[in-house]
Write a protein that holds these residues in place. Sequence first.
Motif, short mmCIF file in Angstrom:
data_model
loop_
_atom_site.label_atom_id
_atom_site.label_comp_id
_atom_site.label_asym_id
_atom_site.label_seq_id
_atom_site.Cartn_x
_atom_site.Cartn_y
_atom_site.Cartn_z
N ARG A 1 1.15 -0.98 -0.21
CA ARG A 1 -0.07 0.14 0.24
C ARG A 1 1.41 0.95 -0.13
NH1 ARG A 1 -2.64 3.91 3.93
NH2 ARG A 1 -4.01 4.58 3.03
N THR A 2 1.39 1.38 -0.76
CA THR A 2 2.15 1.90 -0.65
C THR A 2 2.41 2.84 -2.78
OG1 THR A 2 4.44 2.52 -0.94
CG2 THR A 2 4.64 1.15 -1.53
N VAL A 3 3.23 4.29 -3.42
CA VAL A 3 3.86 3.88 -4.38
C VAL A 3 4.43 2.75 -5.13
CG1 VAL A 3 4.78 5.71 -5.83
CG2 VAL A 3 3.09 7.01 -4.42
N GLY A 4 4.08 2.07 -6.02
CA GLY A 4 4.63 1.04 -6.50
C GLY A 4 4.03 -0.22 -6.53
N GLY A 5 2.83 0.08 -5.51
CA GLY A 5 2.79 -1.05 -5.36
C GLY A 5 3.38 -2.08 -3.97
N THR A 6 2.43 -3.67 -4.65
CA THR A 6 3.37 -4.35 -3.92
C THR A 6 5.28 -4.67 -4.89
OG1 THR A 6 1.22 -5.87 -3.78
CG2 THR A 6 3.21 -6.71 -3.84
N THR A 7 5.46 -4.19 -5.58
CA THR A 7 6.87 -4.40 -6.44
C THR A 7 7.53 -3.43 -4.90
OG1 THR A 7 6.50 -1.56 -7.55
CG2 THR A 7 5.80 -3.64 -8.27
N THR A 8 6.61 -2.75 -4.67
CA THR A 8 7.51 -1.42 -3.22
C THR A 8 8.24 -2.85 -1.93
OG1 THR A 8 7.28 0.07 -4.31
CG2 THR A 8 7.90 0.74 -2.12
N ILE A 9 7.75 -3.62 -2.04
CA ILE A 9 7.41 -4.35 -0.73
C ILE A 9 8.34 -6.14 -1.49
CG2 ILE A 9 6.56 -3.57 0.67
CD1 ILE A 9 4.45 -6.15 0.16
N ASN A 10 8.64 -6.09 -2.07
CA ASN A 10 9.04 -7.48 -3.22
C ASN A 10 10.02 -7.83 -2.75
OD1 ASN A 10 9.57 -6.38 -5.22
ND2 ASN A 10 8.34 -7.52 -6.57
N SER A 11 10.08 -8.91 -3.54
CA SER A 11 11.94 -9.77 -3.81
C SER A 11 12.07 -9.08 -4.23
CB SER A 11 11.60 -10.90 -3.54
OG SER A 11 11.44 -11.45 -1.77
N GLY A 12 11.50 -8.57 -5.93
CA GLY A 12 11.96 -8.30 -6.85
C GLY A 12 12.76 -9.47 -8.18
N THR A 13 12.11 -10.41 -7.36
CA THR A 13 13.02 -11.30 -8.64
C THR A 13 12.26 -11.41 -9.64
OG1 THR A 13 12.97 -12.82 -6.68
CG2 THR A 13 12.28 -13.65 -8.76
N CYS A 14 12.53 -11.72 -11.07
CA CYS A 14 11.70 -11.35 -11.95
C CYS A 14 12.03 -12.53 -13.01
CB CYS A 14 12.47 -9.62 -13.08
SG CYS A 14 12.16 -8.86 -12.81
N LEU A 15 10.32 -13.11 -13.44
CA LEU A 15 10.87 -14.18 -14.53
C LEU A 15 9.81 -13.81 -15.68
CD1 LEU A 15 10.49 -17.14 -10.82
CD2 LEU A 15 12.32 -17.06 -13.86
N ARG A 16 10.14 -14.72 -16.76
CA ARG A 16 9.02 -13.92 -17.69
C ARG A 16 8.12 -15.58 -17.61
NH1 ARG A 16 14.49 -13.48 -19.65
NH2 ARG A 16 14.67 -11.95 -20.69
N THR A 17 7.14 -14.74 -18.48
CA THR A 17 5.70 -15.76 -18.75
C THR A 17 6.19 -17.16 -19.16
OG1 THR A 17 4.94 -13.11 -19.11
CG2 THR A 17 3.00 -14.93 -19.18
N PRO A 18 5.53 -18.02 -18.44
CA PRO A 18 5.57 -19.10 -18.92
C PRO A 18 5.25 -19.17 -19.97
CG PRO A 18 5.23 -19.39 -16.73
CD PRO A 18 4.79 -17.41 -17.03
N ALA A 19 5.88 -19.93 -20.98
CA ALA A 19 5.40 -20.27 -23.16
C ALA A 19 3.89 -20.69 -23.26
CB ALA A 19 6.49 -20.69 -23.46
N ASP A 20 4.27 -21.99 -22.16
CA ASP A 20 2.88 -22.83 -21.72
C ASP A 20 1.87 -22.20 -21.70
OD1 ASP A 20 2.69 -24.63 -18.84
OD2 ASP A 20 4.10 -22.76 -19.80
N ALA A 21 1.61 -20.87 -20.91
CA ALA A 21 0.27 -19.98 -20.32
C ALA A 21 0.33 -19.44 -21.10
CB ALA A 21 1.04 -19.62 -19.08
N LEU A 22 1.58 -18.63 -22.72
CA LEU A 22 0.81 -17.34 -23.31
C LEU A 22 -0.08 -18.34 -24.66
CD1 LEU A 22 3.93 -15.97 -23.37
CD2 LEU A 22 2.78 -15.08 -22.18
N ALA A 23 0.60 -19.63 -24.80
CA ALA A 23 0.22 -20.46 -25.52
C ALA A 23 -1.38 -21.04 -25.21
CB ALA A 23 0.84 -21.27 -25.99
N ARG A 24 -1.31 -20.96 -23.50
CA ARG A 24 -3.09 -21.25 -23.50
C ARG A 24 -3.74 -20.45 -23.67
NH1 ARG A 24 -0.15 -24.73 -20.03
NH2 ARG A 24 -0.07 -22.77 -18.25
N TRP A 25 -3.43 -19.27 -23.37
CA TRP A 25 -4.22 -17.93 -23.45
C TRP A 25 -4.61 -17.32 -25.23
CZ3 TRP A 25 -0.52 -14.30 -19.93
CH2 TRP A 25 -0.46 -15.43 -18.68
N GLU A 26 -3.53 -17.78 -25.39
CA GLU A 26 -4.08 -17.71 -27.35
C GLU A 26 -5.04 -18.16 -28.29
OE1 GLU A 26 -0.66 -16.72 -30.05
OE2 GLU A 26 -1.23 -18.36 -31.10
#
Lengths: 115, 474
Positions: B74-99
């Motif tokens: 609950r701050t500017v930046g939302g949860t990105t201000t209080i998360n661990s900062g870890t970055c992972l790309r959207t899984p390819a199988d998820a993208l395929a399912r959505w398409e």
Amino acid sequence: MISLACLLPLARGYARHAGLDDDASALAARLRSRLSLAPWWARAYFGAGALFVRFAAPLLYLGRARSFAGLTDEEREELLGKLQRDGRPAARAAFLGVKTMLAVTVYGPRGTDGR
Amino acid sequence: MGAERRDFVVAGSGAGGAAAAARLVAGGARVLLVEEGPLARPAGDAFEAVQRYYADGGLRAALGDGLLPIPTGRTVGGTTTINSGTCLRTPADALARWEGASGGAFSASSFSRLVEEAWRALKAKTAPAETMTASSRLFLKGLERLGIPGGHNLDRAEDGCVGSGLCCFVCPKDAKMTSYKAFLAGLEGNARFELRSGTSLVAVEAGAGGVRVRLRGGAEVRAEGLVLACGTTATPYFVRKFRLGPDWRGAGAGLSVHPAAKVFGLFDEEVEGRKGVPQGAGVVDPEDPAIRYEGVYVPPEMSAMTVPLEGRGLKRWMDAKPRVATFGFMIRDESRGRVDHPLGAAHPVARYRMSPRDYARMVRGARFTARAFLAAGARRVLLPFNIEANEAADERGLAALPLEAAGPAALQMMAFHPLGTCGLGRVAGWDQSAGPGVTIADGSVVPESLGVNPQVTIAAFGLRAAESLLGVRA
């Protein structure tokens, strides 16, 4: 602060039970400092949780019509264990908040403002 | 006083809202971004940071099997201000399912382009080995001794990280690339952009001619469009209350949470968990890709409340803290909950119950992490189950722990990635719209449990929302 009045006796008993030889006024100062950061409804929640642990929990979990302070060492240990292990939502809600405040005050860094 | 006028109002400055606002401004639009919370500053300690910058002081939780804390910002930046900062790309199988599910309305390749754009904006990079915590090194050492490949350094959103160990409690060096730093800080002074913090959305009127929103304090704003990015637990309130879109009734359901827990390991050597990047290393479970293992560290002032012990047992582990390592795991959950708002937008009531299959995964995650610590030389491990027998000193003792019978209510877990309450194709359209004039751009639109840290995906949804709105304008 009403919540402080509800929590402080429990915090003292909790610290003593853990064998932490804590100066009473320092503990009170740390608890006040921690509580002052929380909004009123959270303080009320912590205070209610403290009253639950101090007065209702001994009866509900041990069948003992005594306050937390009036329990024996072994009874306090048993009670704390049962509170920690009770996974029912109402029980977790009752204990989680007060444990948060006890843990951060008793086990957190020393210093008059908790820093 | 009459209503203010903008091209767009963006409600919420988290991963999605910040990205959407920045892209809209870059496209020439005049944008008002409203954020309920304040701008975060390094706090006295972790507890103070939680009180100031976590929603409900960190007390937000889902009811269900037990009580499942869901910390959000609950701050500017939302949860990105209080998360661990870890970055992972959207899984390819998820993208395929959505398409596939969208009949092509959602393009996996287009979204992947936006994921890369978000990745660059967040300055995502691999955590250097020298910033690894001792906990992470021990876990990786354990994997090596067990002959389990795949342990690696995680990618993180940072710029100048020195391993202060306080990612989740406002980085004291301002080195974490929060959504504010990545997307908004560069807009300061831009005449087309205004960030108004300490206020929030109260009411929405939307139609083909645009939107009219009312903010806390009474200000009214008319705009072509509203980007709803209040977060997974708040956005459904507005969709339901103001009947936004033809499928508004479904808002709030479909909650996935990515349940997580951690294991404690007691070593002979000093671990000093605080030194380094708490979530610097990870591995995917070699037999079940729905389980991921990632580092975790909780500062001393907060750690006692996360230990699944009380009384003397708790004291024993707290006394040993300098020699205690921690490592976490989380699962891509199939369980689904819901969020309702009997107390208004600011205090959502979430419900979530864990399926037997998800519970089995949590048990596996706990045992796997404990095995790695034991292999690395831990004298004792403590597993995240509130049961009497939750510690072990060796593999045999670990195998004998009655975890399978304990049940989800016994789990000491948290959930850091709530998603799905206005899922694409179910509540929001596949173009993220919720009726004329309203677009959703936060975790609520993610239509399934991702199984990975979602900030890059959510930022990409923010960029996508903006591109769609600018395209309509053009």
